[in-house]
Design a protein around this motif. Structure first.
Motif, PDB file in Angstrom:
ATOM      1  N   THR A   5      49.006  33.334  14.574  1.00 24.96           N
ATOM      2  CA  THR A   5      49.312  32.337  15.422  1.00 24.96           C
ATOM      3  C   THR A   5      49.057  33.020  17.013  1.00 24.96           C
ATOM      4  O   THR A   5      49.064  32.238  17.773  1.00 24.96           O
ATOM      5  N   GLY A   6      48.541  34.392  16.831  1.00 26.16           N
ATOM      6  CA  GLY A   6      48.233  34.986  18.408  1.00 26.16           C
ATOM      7  C   GLY A   6      48.509  36.472  18.219  1.00 26.16           C
ATOM      8  O   GLY A   6      47.332  36.959  18.366  1.00 26.16           O
ATOM      9  N   ASN A   7      49.671  37.082  18.388  1.00 31.65           N
ATOM     10  CA  ASN A   7      49.574  38.442  18.686  1.00 31.65           C
ATOM     11  C   ASN A   7      49.090  39.348  17.505  1.00 31.65           C
ATOM     12  O   ASN A   7      48.803  40.671  18.107  1.00 31.65           O
ATOM     13  N   LEU A   8      49.442  39.051  16.256  1.00 27.33           N
ATOM     14  CA  LEU A   8      49.041  39.789  15.218  1.00 27.33           C
ATOM     15  C   LEU A   8      47.500  39.829  15.293  1.00 27.33           C
ATOM     16  O   LEU A   8      46.753  40.908  15.436  1.00 27.33           O
ATOM     17  N   GLY A   9      46.841  38.801  15.816  1.00 26.87           N
ATOM     18  CA  GLY A   9      45.316  38.588  15.821  1.00 26.87           C
ATOM     19  C   GLY A   9      44.868  39.463  16.705  1.00 26.87           C
ATOM     20  O   GLY A   9      43.806  40.122  16.663  1.00 26.87           O
ATOM     21  N   LEU A  10      45.447  39.445  17.951  1.00 20.12           N
ATOM     22  CA  LEU A  10      45.227  40.162  19.314  1.00 20.12           C
ATOM     23  C   LEU A  10      45.112  41.769  18.765  1.00 20.12           C
ATOM     24  O   LEU A  10      44.277  42.456  19.069  1.00 20.12           O
ATOM     25  N   ILE A  54      45.202  43.296  15.847  1.00 17.03           N
ATOM     26  CA  ILE A  54      43.963  43.430  14.605  1.00 17.03           C
ATOM     27  C   ILE A  54      42.605  43.578  15.464  1.00 17.03           C
ATOM     28  O   ILE A  54      41.671  44.185  15.154  1.00 17.03           O
ATOM     29  N   GLY A  55      42.362  42.399  16.043  1.00 14.65           N
ATOM     30  CA  GLY A  55      41.111  42.078  16.526  1.00 14.65           C
ATOM     31  C   GLY A  55      40.538  43.110  17.691  1.00 14.65           C
ATOM     32  O   GLY A  55      39.516  43.722  17.551  1.00 14.65           O
ATOM     33  N   ILE A  56      41.336  43.604  18.640  1.00 11.98           N
ATOM     34  CA  ILE A  56      41.179  44.584  19.816  1.00 11.98           C
ATOM     35  C   ILE A  56      41.022  46.068  18.918  1.00 11.98           C
ATOM     36  O   ILE A  56      39.756  46.686  19.181  1.00 11.98           O
ATOM     37  N   THR A  57      41.757  46.370  18.063  1.00  7.45           N
ATOM     38  CA  THR A  57      41.654  47.662  17.441  1.00  7.45           C
ATOM     39  C   THR A  57      40.582  47.726  16.457  1.00  7.45           C
ATOM     40  O   THR A  57      39.814  48.806  16.639  1.00  7.45           O
ATOM     41  N   SER A  58      40.261  46.828  15.738  1.00  9.96           N
ATOM     42  CA  SER A  58      39.171  46.666  14.702  1.00  9.96           C
ATOM     43  C   SER A  58      37.718  46.640  15.499  1.00  9.96           C
ATOM     44  O   SER A  58      36.640  47.539  14.974  1.00  9.96           O
ATOM     45  N   TRP A 102      44.512  31.500  25.690  1.00  9.59           N
ATOM     46  CA  TRP A 102      44.285  32.475  26.403  1.00  9.59           C
ATOM     47  C   TRP A 102      43.992  33.843  25.312  1.00  9.59           C
ATOM     48  O   TRP A 102      43.409  34.648  25.577  1.00  9.59           O
ATOM     49  N   LYS A 103      44.792  33.607  24.259  1.00 12.43           N
ATOM     50  CA  LYS A 103      44.801  34.549  23.340  1.00 12.43           C
ATOM     51  C   LYS A 103      43.288  34.632  22.509  1.00 12.43           C
ATOM     52  O   LYS A 103      42.782  35.551  22.144  1.00 12.43           O
ATOM     53  N   LYS A 104      42.835  33.370  22.329  1.00  7.56           N
ATOM     54  CA  LYS A 104      41.472  33.204  21.720  1.00  7.56           C
ATOM     55  C   LYS A 104      40.575  33.592  22.623  1.00  7.56           C
ATOM     56  O   LYS A 104      39.550  34.539  22.159  1.00  7.56           O
ATOM     57  N   ASP A 105      40.638  33.254  24.065  1.00  7.19           N
ATOM     58  CA  ASP A 105      39.441  33.888  24.752  1.00  7.19           C
ATOM     59  C   ASP A 105      39.647  35.319  24.925  1.00  7.19           C
ATOM     60  O   ASP A 105      38.631  36.052  24.966  1.00  7.19           O
ATOM     61  N   LEU A 106      40.690  35.799  24.906  1.00  4.61           N
ATOM     62  CA  LEU A 106      40.844  37.259  25.193  1.00  4.61           C
ATOM     63  C   LEU A 106      40.095  38.045  23.802  1.00  4.61           C
ATOM     64  O   LEU A 106      39.351  39.030  23.814  1.00  4.61           O
ATOM     65  N   LEU A 107      40.644  37.516  22.435  1.00  3.18           N
ATOM     66  CA  LEU A 107      39.875  38.230  21.528  1.00  3.18           C
ATOM     67  C   LEU A 107      38.613  38.146  21.291  1.00  3.18           C
ATOM     68  O   LEU A 107      37.565  38.978  21.196  1.00  3.18           O
ATOM     69  N   ARG A 108      37.806  36.939  21.717  1.00  4.93           N
ATOM     70  CA  ARG A 108      36.607  36.838  21.747  1.00  4.93           C
ATOM     71  C   ARG A 108      35.817  37.827  22.787  1.00  4.93           C
ATOM     72  O   ARG A 108      34.781  38.427  22.825  1.00  4.93           O
ATOM     73  N   SER A 109      36.418  37.905  23.922  1.00  6.64           N
ATOM     74  CA  SER A 109      35.926  38.814  25.239  1.00  6.64           C
ATOM     75  C   SER A 109      35.915  40.316  24.567  1.00  6.64           C
ATOM     76  O   SER A 109      35.119  41.178  24.902  1.00  6.64           O
ATOM     77  N   LYS A 110      36.591  40.770  23.485  1.00  7.43           N
ATOM     78  CA  LYS A 110      36.668  41.787  23.079  1.00  7.43           C
ATOM     79  C   LYS A 110      35.612  42.354  21.680  1.00  7.43           C
ATOM     80  O   LYS A 110      35.837  43.088  21.235  1.00  7.43           O
ATOM     81  N   GLY A 111      35.012  41.023  21.498  1.00  2.85           N
ATOM     82  CA  GLY A 111      34.140  41.159  20.370  1.00  2.85           C
ATOM     83  C   GLY A 111      34.466  40.417  19.093  1.00  2.85           C
ATOM     84  O   GLY A 111      33.789  40.893  18.108  1.00  2.85           O
ATOM     85  N   ALA A 112      35.585  40.217  18.985  1.00  5.50           N
ATOM     86  CA  ALA A 112      36.017  39.549  17.598  1.00  5.50           C
ATOM     87  C   ALA A 112      35.606  38.256  17.518  1.00  5.50           C
ATOM     88  O   ALA A 112      35.318  37.318  18.521  1.00  5.50           O
ATOM     89  N   THR A 113      35.375  37.557  16.285  1.00  3.93           N
ATOM     90  CA  THR A 113      34.892  36.417  15.863  1.00  3.93           C
ATOM     91  C   THR A 113      36.185  35.614  15.605  1.00  3.93           C
ATOM     92  O   THR A 113      37.421  35.861  14.814  1.00  3.93           O
ATOM     93  N   VAL A 114      36.541  34.386  16.147  1.00  8.90           N
ATOM     94  CA  VAL A 114      37.748  33.642  16.241  1.00  8.90           C
ATOM     95  C   VAL A 114      37.327  32.120  15.482  1.00  8.90           C
ATOM     96  O   VAL A 114      36.468  31.445  15.927  1.00  8.90           O
TER      97      VAL A 114
END
Length: 439
Positions: free
Chosen positions: A163-168, A170-174, A192-204
């Motif tokens: 729903t958000g924080n676990l995704g952040l 896992i996404g940022i570290t991976s 904003w969590k989805k946007d941040l993940l995409r900016s770090k290179g994760a696929t959402v």
């Protein structure tokens, strides 16, 4: 499912069904050795996780500037919040000393999920690196940041439902380590969590369904790819142990601050709960270290009391809030879970003291109280923790708990920790919006 028989056996479920803030006291809680009778993992696994995190400290320090303060160890301050404590004493019958465990400000991911989420990514990375001869356990793990090793990790994918924080976390570290990463997000996840993940290179990938639907879809997709690893928030022992390490660190922080925890100086801990992995892991560690002198309560939204429903019925992951006619929709995005972790519910059965529920409007009230009195900003779901602080001496059921556990005359010597689960990464304009939200 007909839930009438459950309500007859456990009347508090009537309040739960009617969305009335309440508290459930766990009738199965045990003391002494009986707590651990059917649990076949413990301190050895917690220490193993702690050692692994220490091996990775040089790599984390290299990649993440905000880990350097603690030399590559991801840890949060334990802060006495005496101004808010005074308000709690004056207005809400609070007794004891009040602290904030600021996982809201953890390095890398700015939430409690930085503990378990980052740990599981590192666990997987180490396994791959050792199996393929990239490192030995005695090496300086910062070599994993070189181009050749990053290229190796890029052949593999890590996936998670969130729903958000676990995704952040896992996404940022991976993505930072070089993995491909896919985060499957439910409709409760904040933009904003989805946007941040995409900016770090994760696929959402976004889904119309809730948390459980996102997890199921992520698991299904990951299973199709032999090079993909799925982080399972509902059932992962690895995640659980990453969270449990928090208790080792807390023990040291309490000692450093000369805070006694014993029979005459009880410790109360209040942790917001979604699917249950992070609060469950932290509780497990705390109970392992402090035993019967620690009393841990979870707090869930009235619209998503998944762990309460699971534990109070004894069905754990086999029942959902929707079976009680509850919609699972809440402003506390990280807690918007309809079905709890069956694994965590089973482990908590003998050690959790109870679960409070909170209405969404109070999240924002507590958020303002903390901001106005301490100048600390955390996200709304984190503020659920304060419901335990406020209501411990308010409900008949909790007063009876204090009496039954011979705690009433010890409350002046008690320490209370509200566990702040997220907040640092919330964009400033959204935090301002939260502070102006009245429901």
């Amino acid at each position: 499912m007909d839930v009438k028989k459950f309500i007859e056996n456990e009347p508090v479920l009537e309040d739960v069904k009617n969305l009335k803030p309440t508290v459930w006291i766990n009738p199965n809680k045990k003391t002494g050795a009986a707590v651990w009778k059917n649990i076949d993992f413990g301190m050895e696994e917690i220490k193993d996780a702690d050692n692994r995190l220490r091996r990775f400290a040089p790599l984390l320090k290299k990649y993440f500037e905000d880990t350097r303060e603690y030399d590559g160890i991801i840890e949060s301050p334990l802060k006495r919040i005496s101004n808010l404590e005074k308000v709690m004493k004056d207005d809400y019958n609070f007794l004891g000393d009040l602290y904030l465990k600021m996982d809201s400000h953890l390095a890398v991911a700015g939430s409690i999920k930085a503990r378990g989420g980052i740990y599981e990514v590192l666990y997987h990375a180490e396994k791959l690196a050792l199996e393929n001869g990239l490192i030995t356990e005695d090496d300086d793990y910062s070599v994993l940041a070189n181009d050749e090793n990053r290229k190796f990790f890029s052949k593999y994918t890590i996936q998670v439902g969130s729903t958000g924080n676990l995704g952040l976390s896992i996404g940022i570290t991976s993505a930072t380590l070089g993995f491909n990463v896919i985060v499957h997000m439910s409709n409760d996840a904040k933009q904003w969590k989805k946007d941040l993940l995409r900016s770090k290179g994760a696929t959402v990938k976004e889904y119309d369904g809730d948390f459980t639907a996102a997890v199921d879809e992520g698991r299904r997709e990951s299973d199709k790819d032999p090079n993909s690893y799925f982080v399972d928030d509902e059932n992962s022992m690895t995640l659980f142990m990453g969270y449990a390490v928090a208790a080792l660190r807390l023990e040291k922080q309490l000692k450093d601050k000369n805070i006694t925890v014993d029979k005459d100086h009880p410790l109360f801990v209040y942790i917001p709960c979604g699917v249950g992995g992070s609060p469950g892991g932290v509780t497990f560690g705390i109970k392992k270290i402090f035993g019967d002198n620690a009393h841990v309560f979870f707090i869930e939204p009235t619209h998503a009391p998944a762990m309460l429903v699971g534990m109070a019925t004894g069905l754990n992951g086999e029942i959902s809030v929707q079976d009680f006619g509850i919609d699972g929709k809440t402003e506390a995005d990280g807690l918007a879970v309809g079905r709890p972790s069956g694994f965590v519910g089973g482990v908590m059965d003998t050690m959790l003291s109870g679960i409070f529920t909170i209405s969404d409007d109070k999240l924002f009230d507590y958020m303002r109280l903390l901001n106005d009195n301490e100048g600390i900003q955390i996200e709304p779901s984190s503020c659920a923790a304060f419901e335990g602080v406020v209501k411990l001496n308010d409900y008949d059921a909790t007063l009876k708990y204090l009496e039954d556990n011979d705690l009433k005359d010890k409350m002046d010597n008690s320490s209370h920790i509200a566990w702040a689960t997220g907040g640092k990464l919330v964009p400033k304009e959204i935090m301002e919006e939260y502070l102006k939200t009245y429901l």
